[in-house]
Design a protein around this motif. Structure first.
Motif, PDB file in Angstrom:
ATOM      1  N   ILE A 272       0.845  -1.201   0.000  1.00  0.00           N
ATOM      2  CA  ILE A 272       0.000   0.000   0.000  1.00  0.00           C
ATOM      3  C   ILE A 272       0.873   1.242   0.000  1.00  0.00           C
ATOM      4  CG2 ILE A 272      -1.709   1.287   1.322  1.00  0.00           C
ATOM      5  CD1 ILE A 272      -2.727  -1.443   2.339  1.00  0.00           C
ATOM      6  N   VAL A 273       1.935   1.222   0.846  1.00  0.00           N
ATOM      7  CA  VAL A 273       2.857   2.364   0.881  1.00  0.00           C
ATOM      8  C   VAL A 273       3.490   2.569  -0.492  1.00  0.00           C
ATOM      9  CG1 VAL A 273       5.016   3.217   1.859  1.00  0.00           C
ATOM     10  CG2 VAL A 273       3.324   2.154   3.329  1.00  0.00           C
ATOM     11  N   PHE A 274       3.918   1.436  -1.101  1.00  0.00           N
ATOM     12  CA  PHE A 274       4.528   1.544  -2.427  1.00  0.00           C
ATOM     13  C   PHE A 274       3.562   2.150  -3.425  1.00  0.00           C
ATOM     14  CE2 PHE A 274       5.127  -0.168  -6.668  1.00  0.00           C
ATOM     15  CZ  PHE A 274       6.438   0.191  -6.914  1.00  0.00           C
TER      16      PHE A 274
ATOM     17  N   VAL B  37       9.518  10.036  -4.019  1.00  0.00           N
ATOM     18  CA  VAL B  37      10.797   9.320  -4.094  1.00  0.00           C
ATOM     19  C   VAL B  37      11.397   9.179  -2.699  1.00  0.00           C
ATOM     20  CG1 VAL B  37      13.136   9.454  -5.005  1.00  0.00           C
ATOM     21  CG2 VAL B  37      11.226  10.000  -6.464  1.00  0.00           C
ATOM     22  N   ALA B  38      11.224  10.199  -1.848  1.00  0.00           N
ATOM     23  CA  ALA B  38      11.732  10.101  -0.472  1.00  0.00           C
ATOM     24  C   ALA B  38      11.037   8.969   0.286  1.00  0.00           C
ATOM     25  CB  ALA B  38      11.549  11.428   0.253  1.00  0.00           C
ATOM     26  N   VAL B  39       9.729   8.809   0.050  1.00  0.00           N
ATOM     27  CA  VAL B  39       9.008   7.700   0.700  1.00  0.00           C
ATOM     28  C   VAL B  39       9.566   6.360   0.233  1.00  0.00           C
ATOM     29  CG1 VAL B  39       6.772   6.571   0.891  1.00  0.00           C
ATOM     30  CG2 VAL B  39       6.920   9.044   1.045  1.00  0.00           C
ATOM     31  N   HIS B  40       9.866   6.257  -1.057  1.00  0.00           N
ATOM     32  CA  HIS B  40      10.463   5.021  -1.564  1.00  0.00           C
ATOM     33  C   HIS B  40      11.821   4.768  -0.922  1.00  0.00           C
ATOM     34  CE1 HIS B  40       7.414   4.037  -4.366  1.00  0.00           C
ATOM     35  NE2 HIS B  40       7.566   5.115  -5.083  1.00  0.00           N
TER      36      HIS B  40
ATOM     37  N   SER C 235      11.307   3.277   2.451  1.00  0.00           N
ATOM     38  CA  SER C 235      10.880   1.878   2.430  1.00  0.00           C
ATOM     39  C   SER C 235      11.990   0.962   1.937  1.00  0.00           C
ATOM     40  CB  SER C 235       9.625   1.722   1.579  1.00  0.00           C
ATOM     41  OG  SER C 235       9.882   2.121   0.269  1.00  0.00           O
ATOM     42  N   MET C 236      13.061   1.521   1.334  1.00  0.00           N
ATOM     43  CA  MET C 236      14.212   0.702   0.969  1.00  0.00           C
ATOM     44  C   MET C 236      15.368   0.904   1.938  1.00  0.00           C
ATOM     45  SD  MET C 236      14.336   0.505  -3.163  1.00  0.00           S
ATOM     46  CE  MET C 236      13.989   2.198  -3.536  1.00  0.00           C
ATOM     47  N   GLU C 237      15.083   1.325   3.162  1.00  0.00           N
ATOM     48  CA  GLU C 237      16.071   1.430   4.243  1.00  0.00           C
ATOM     49  C   GLU C 237      17.162   2.463   3.964  1.00  0.00           C
ATOM     50  OE1 GLU C 237      15.876  -0.011   7.108  1.00  0.00           O
ATOM     51  OE2 GLU C 237      14.214  -1.362   6.686  1.00  0.00           O
ATOM     52  N   ALA C 238      16.892   3.434   3.094  1.00  0.00           N
ATOM     53  CA  ALA C 238      17.867   4.500   2.844  1.00  0.00           C
ATOM     54  C   ALA C 238      17.389   5.749   3.573  1.00  0.00           C
ATOM     55  CB  ALA C 238      18.028   4.743   1.355  1.00  0.00           C
ATOM     56  N   HIS C 239      17.493   5.719   4.912  1.00  0.00           N
ATOM     57  CA  HIS C 239      16.879   6.790   5.705  1.00  0.00           C
ATOM     58  C   HIS C 239      17.594   8.119   5.536  1.00  0.00           C
ATOM     59  CE1 HIS C 239      15.621   3.189   8.303  1.00  0.00           C
ATOM     60  NE2 HIS C 239      14.696   3.465   7.434  1.00  0.00           N
TER      61      HIS C 239
ATOM     62  N   ASN D  82      18.395   7.971  -9.294  1.00  0.00           N
ATOM     63  CA  ASN D  82      18.620   7.787  -7.855  1.00  0.00           C
ATOM     64  C   ASN D  82      17.806   6.616  -7.323  1.00  0.00           C
ATOM     65  OD1 ASN D  82      20.359   9.877  -7.727  1.00  0.00           O
ATOM     66  ND2 ASN D  82      18.929  11.327  -6.818  1.00  0.00           N
ATOM     67  N   LEU D  83      16.558   6.547  -7.772  1.00  0.00           N
ATOM     68  CA  LEU D  83      15.690   5.457  -7.327  1.00  0.00           C
ATOM     69  C   LEU D  83      16.268   4.112  -7.775  1.00  0.00           C
ATOM     70  CD1 LEU D  83      13.034   5.340  -5.799  1.00  0.00           C
ATOM     71  CD2 LEU D  83      11.839   5.414  -7.947  1.00  0.00           C
ATOM     72  N   THR D  84      16.820   4.076  -8.992  1.00  0.00           N
ATOM     73  CA  THR D  84      17.437   2.841  -9.478  1.00  0.00           C
ATOM     74  C   THR D  84      18.644   2.453  -8.629  1.00  0.00           C
ATOM     75  OG1 THR D  84      16.788   3.564 -11.657  1.00  0.00           O
ATOM     76  CG2 THR D  84      18.286   1.730 -11.536  1.00  0.00           C
ATOM     77  N   PHE D  85      19.467   3.456  -8.309  1.00  0.00           N
ATOM     78  CA  PHE D  85      20.653   3.183  -7.478  1.00  0.00           C
ATOM     79  C   PHE D  85      20.244   2.573  -6.135  1.00  0.00           C
ATOM     80  CE2 PHE D  85      23.571   6.209  -9.804  1.00  0.00           C
ATOM     81  CZ  PHE D  85      24.567   5.285  -9.995  1.00  0.00           C
ATOM     82  N   VAL D  86      19.237   3.190  -5.495  1.00  0.00           N
ATOM     83  CA  VAL D  86      18.844   2.702  -4.172  1.00  0.00           C
ATOM     84  C   VAL D  86      18.200   1.324  -4.287  1.00  0.00           C
ATOM     85  CG1 VAL D  86      17.402   3.168  -2.181  1.00  0.00           C
ATOM     86  CG2 VAL D  86      18.650   5.008  -3.232  1.00  0.00           C
ATOM     87  N   ALA D  87      17.448   1.096  -5.373  1.00  0.00           N
ATOM     88  CA  ALA D  87      16.826  -0.218  -5.543  1.00  0.00           C
ATOM     89  C   ALA D  87      17.887  -1.301  -5.710  1.00  0.00           C
ATOM     90  CB  ALA D  87      15.888  -0.197  -6.747  1.00  0.00           C
TER      91      ALA D  87
END
Lengths: 189, 107
Positions: A4-6, A40-43, A46-50, B50-55
């Motif tokens: 849902i967040v995604f 993008v910040a929310v993503h 959720s990918m642990e890149a705080h 950037n999103l690709t890098f983090v993914a």
């Protein structure tokens, strides 16, 4: 829950991006850009890149978009652009074809390599946990791990970015400086 | 796909989203004529990368992907500063200039 967040953040990202391209008024486009950047910040969270999520909000949404809006207001170019008038009639269909082809190719490549790319090649990303165990974990795990990488492996590149920023600022000041007219010099003498 | 595999978004989801974001940004650069909106579309493409890098950092378990994003952020900030400086000096000289009017470097 994570799905849902995604989905919500993805709708923010895509909606904001479409807004940037389709809005007639540049100020509205800049505000749509803020929506995309927050998504993008929310993503990132959720990918642990705080840390990157915080920097994304501060630098992009805080500094860069404000700079955009500042220039828009300063120059008074915030008039709505008429998107109906198209000087080159073939440009939009060609751009749409190119965009769809680009997205299609990249998505095909991503979906194709989804199984073949092994997960967990590297040393692992520390996730935030309640306590520090063997120098890993803790609520600031991401920042410490990023700092370890940045100030050991990439310290030279990090120093070069400071040079880059100084050069960019000095160059911009030099470029936008109002040159004194020769006539003014003579009248002043 | 089963309901279980849909429950948690994998890095493939993020990569597809980044591809779509990059495509929208690229189309925007090709279609729009206001130089400031062109810059915003370039920012969209940088964010997609950037999103690709983090993914990929997430998928491969390698923090260096996030370090790369840090450098992209710094370079993007410098790029915006220089680019907006150029736009300011151009529009000061020729008010209302669009990308079509700037087909020569001569002021």
């Amino acid at each position: 829950m994570e799905l849902i967040v995604f989905l919500v953040a993805a709708i923010m990202v895509i909606g904001g991006a479409v807004g940037v391209v389709a809005m007639r008024n540049p100020v509205h486009a800049a505000l749509s850009l803020v929506l995309t950047l927050f998504g993008v910040a929310v993503h990132f969270v959720s990918m642990e890149a705080h840390f990157l999520a915080a920097v994304q909000v501060i630098v992009y949404a805080g500094a860069i978009v404000v700079l955009f809006l500042f220039v828009l207001m300063l120059l008074g170019v915030d008039k709505a652009e008429n998107l109906r008038v198209e000087p080159l009639p073939v440009q939009r269909p060609l751009a749409a074809i190119m965009g769809i082809a680009l997205v299609g190719l990249v998505v095909a490549a991503v979906v194709d390599t989804r199984e073949t790319t092994p997960a967990g090649l590297g040393s692992g990303i520390d996730v935030a946990t309640a306590g520090v165990v063997d120098g890993e974990g803790g609520h600031d795990a991401n920042i410490r791990q990023l700092a370890d990488s940045l100030f050991s492996d990439y310290v030279f590149a990090f120093e070069l970015t400071s040079v880059l920023l100084i050069v960019a600022v000095a160059g911009t000041v030099l470029m936008t400086r109002k040159l004194r007219e020769p006539a003014d010099d003579e009248s002043g003498e | 796909m089963t309901a279980v595999s849909l429950a948690v978004p994998t890095s493939t989801y993020y990569l597809v989203l980044a591809a779509v974001l990059f495509g929208i940004g690229a189309v925007g650069v090709l279609v729009r004529r206001n130089p400031l909106v062109l810059f915003m579309c370039v920012e969209l493409m940088l964010n997609a990368v950037n999103l690709t890098f983090v993914a990929f950092a997430d998928r491969l378990g390698d923090i260096n992907g996030q370090t790369a994003v840090f450098f992209v952020l710094v370079v993007a900030a410098a790029e915006v500063v220089v680019g907006l400086g150029i736009v300011v000096s151009i529009i000061r000289r020729r008010p209302g200039a669009t990308a079509d009017d700037l087909n020569e470097l001569k002021g």
